[in-house]
Design a protein around this motif. Structure first.
Motif, PDB file in Angstrom:
ATOM      1  N   ALA A 291      31.615  45.545  37.391  1.00  0.00           N
ATOM      2  CA  ALA A 291      33.034  45.417  38.179  1.00  0.00           C
ATOM      3  C   ALA A 291      32.896  43.923  38.650  1.00  0.00           C
TER       4      ALA A 291
ATOM      5  N   THR B  61      31.662  41.196  37.289  1.00  0.00           N
ATOM      6  CA  THR B  61      32.210  40.714  35.575  1.00  0.00           C
ATOM      7  C   THR B  61      33.216  40.637  35.480  1.00  0.00           C
ATOM      8  N   LEU B  62      34.061  41.786  36.047  1.00  0.00           N
ATOM      9  CA  LEU B  62      35.749  42.224  35.006  1.00  0.00           C
ATOM     10  C   LEU B  62      36.582  40.853  35.443  1.00  0.00           C
TER      11      LEU B  62
ATOM     12  N   ASP C 158      39.041  39.274  39.610  1.00  0.00           N
ATOM     13  CA  ASP C 158      39.045  40.066  40.944  1.00  0.00           C
ATOM     14  C   ASP C 158      39.946  40.611  40.831  1.00  0.00           C
ATOM     15  N   LEU C 159      40.935  40.888  39.256  1.00  0.00           N
ATOM     16  CA  LEU C 159      42.043  42.372  39.162  1.00  0.00           C
ATOM     17  C   LEU C 159      41.613  43.388  39.026  1.00  0.00           C
ATOM     18  N   GLY C 160      39.377  43.327  38.000  1.00  0.00           N
ATOM     19  CA  GLY C 160      39.298  44.524  37.230  1.00  0.00           C
ATOM     20  C   GLY C 160      38.686  44.727  38.625  1.00  0.00           C
ATOM     21  N   PHE C 161      37.908  43.842  39.734  1.00  0.00           N
ATOM     22  CA  PHE C 161      37.305  44.024  40.564  1.00  0.00           C
ATOM     23  C   PHE C 161      37.490  45.138  41.985  1.00  0.00           C
TER      24      PHE C 161
ATOM     25  N   THR D 267      40.322  47.188  41.439  1.00  0.00           N
ATOM     26  CA  THR D 267      40.874  48.313  40.197  1.00  0.00           C
ATOM     27  C   THR D 267      39.774  49.129  40.292  1.00  0.00           C
ATOM     28  N   VAL D 268      38.677  49.002  40.166  1.00  0.00           N
ATOM     29  CA  VAL D 268      37.422  49.413  40.358  1.00  0.00           C
ATOM     30  C   VAL D 268      36.639  49.843  41.405  1.00  0.00           C
TER      31      VAL D 268
END
Length: 471
Positions: free
Chosen positions: A286, A288-289, A291-294, A296-297
């Protein structure tokens, strides 16, 4: 209104085991067993070769890992990282100790778990992760150094770190099996181990972040140190404990369930470890994704898993209290316990009030006697529960008798305090107009077995589908 006066204690009951287990009591293992109360051992009583070797290993690992962290972060970065990394430790330790209040683990087990995670596990993980990353850089020419770091953190690090943390649970499972009384013990030992691991790892991350801020001239809330502190200390101090507790959960189930399904019991720890590795890998990926991806996870995956595991831990703790009401009543029938004690001992509030009453009326020694009485009764209930689930061991009658004798030593002090405490905390359950019946039998009586197909608080059924073992 004055509290009810407890009836006088009758003569100590004579112990007679269930005939089904009388033959096993004569085994050599049974003859050598004796009950030792759970208390912190004096240093001069625990200086065995195994303890010295283990202490030396952990101390050496601690010195090496501290030297390596200081070399990477510098002295100033190391001190800053140490000061910031310590913040979540007391909170996490207090939470696990609260979870472990019913049947506390020996302190030496908790100290070993934390030291293993902070020293030995971190050292092995740091060396192994470095070797794995170097191998990727040297053998896969298509990967850039940044890609090798990403693959190492996502694929190799979860496997390595969860395995070395699980090693502490394995060692305690093998060499302190008597302390694995259920799921709660597995969760607590795994969580304490991971707390130690996260503590040392946070020193490294925060120290490196501070060093980069020093070189770039960044300070305040815009610094990398502040960001690292927010993510690792504020948002996710539970991350490492959450991963490893899945392994501890599997060991706790394997220690107390499925006695006649050996393949399943062997597979459970590996399944728990695999789940911990998968969750750890998702968490690392997460990062590596963006700020938004982190986020979200974190919000849709990590927090729900954390909430579910927290609920499971509290539920398991509650079921342990219910076990006292289920497995102590047979000892009421034979006079070892009073009729109200299964209720009073299954309430942490009543136990606490009883200790306060004993301390006020008779001093600290009496309060310790109440604590010891409650701990012995809990061990007795868990011993009978384990026999219900997996069948009696050859030492079961001897263990039971030793626990009952130890219980009786503290009964003159603990029984009145527990009765007064129950009157204070459970007024609807006990009134002066209906005093408890006196504890009767003075002749040798057999502790009756739990009725056939009696409900077990954990949902387990007796082995072979028959009646559970009796004392």
């Amino acid at each position: 209104m004055n509290p009810p006066q407890p009836p006088p204690l009758p003569p100590k009951p004579a112990y007679a085991p269930d005939p089904r287990y009388a033959a096993s009591a004569a085994s050599p293992a049974a003859a050598q067993w004796h009950y030792a109360p759970r208390r912190r051992p004096a240093p001069w009583h625990s200086r065995t070769a195994r303890a010295i070797a283990l202490f030396s290993l952990l101390a050496l690992s601690g010195v090496i890992i501290l030297a390596m962290v200081r070399q990477q972060t510098g002295t100033q970065g190391f001190l800053v990282g140490l000061g910031l990394a310590v913040f979540p430790v007391p909170v996490l330790i207090a939470g696990f100790c609260w979870l472990d209040r019913i049947d506390p683990e020996p302190r030496r087990n908790l100290v070993f778990a934390f030291a293993w995670g902070a020293c030995a596990a971190t050292l092995v993980a740091l060396l192994a992760n470095g070797l794995a990353t170097n191998w990727l850089e040297n053998n896969l020419s298509t990967l850039s150094p940044d890609d090798a770091q990403t693959w190492g953190a996502t694929v190799f690090a979860p496997v390595i770190e969860e395995t070395v943390k699980a090693a502490a649970v394995v060692l305690l499972f093998l060499f302190r099996r008597q302390n694995f009384a259920g799921v709660t013990d597995g969760l607590v030992l795994a969580g304490i181990t991971a707390t130690g691991f996260a503590f040392t790892e946070n020193i490294l991350y925060l120290g490196n972040a501070f060093g980069q801020d020093q070189s770039l001239g960044h300070t305040g809330l815009d610094s990398l140190t502040a960001g690292t502190f927010f993510v690792r200390i504020i948002m996710s101090p539970f991350a490492h404990p959450l991963f490893t507790m899945l392994t501890g959960l599997a060991f706790g189930i394997a220690a107390t369930s499925y006695p006649h399904r050996r393949p399943l019991r062997l597979a459970l720890p590996f399944l728990g470890l695999a789940t911990a590795v998968l969750l750890h890998a998702i968490w690392n990926a997460a990062t590596t994704l963006g700020d938004l991806g982190f986020l979200t996870v974190y919000g849709l995956f990590m927090l729900p898993v954390f909430a579910a595991l927290t609920w499971l831990a509290v539920w398991a703790r509650h079921r342990e209290l219910l076990a006292l009401r289920t497995y102590l009543p047979p000892y009421v029938t034979t006079g070892w316990l009073s009729p109200t004690e299964p209720i009073s001992l299954s309430s942490l509030k009543t136990r606490s009030v009883a200790r306060d009453i004993a301390r006020r009326t008779q001093g600290p020694t009496a309060a310790r006697a109440v604590t010891e009485y409650a701990a012995t009764a809990t061990t007795l209930a868990f011993l009978r529960r384990q026999a219900h689930r997996t069948g009696p061991t050859p030492t079961f009658p001897t263990q039971e008798q030793a626990l009952l004798n130890h219980l009786w030593q503290h009964k003159p002090v603990a029984h009145p305090a527990l009765l007064q405490a129950l009157h204070t905390t459970h007024r609807p359950l006990y009134t002066p107009q209906s005093p408890p019946s006196p504890m009767a039998p003075s002749s040798a009586t057999r502790i009756p077995p739990i009725p056939q197909n009696a409900p077990d608080p954990s949902g387990h059924r007796p082995p072979h589908g028959g009646s559970p073992p009796a004392a």
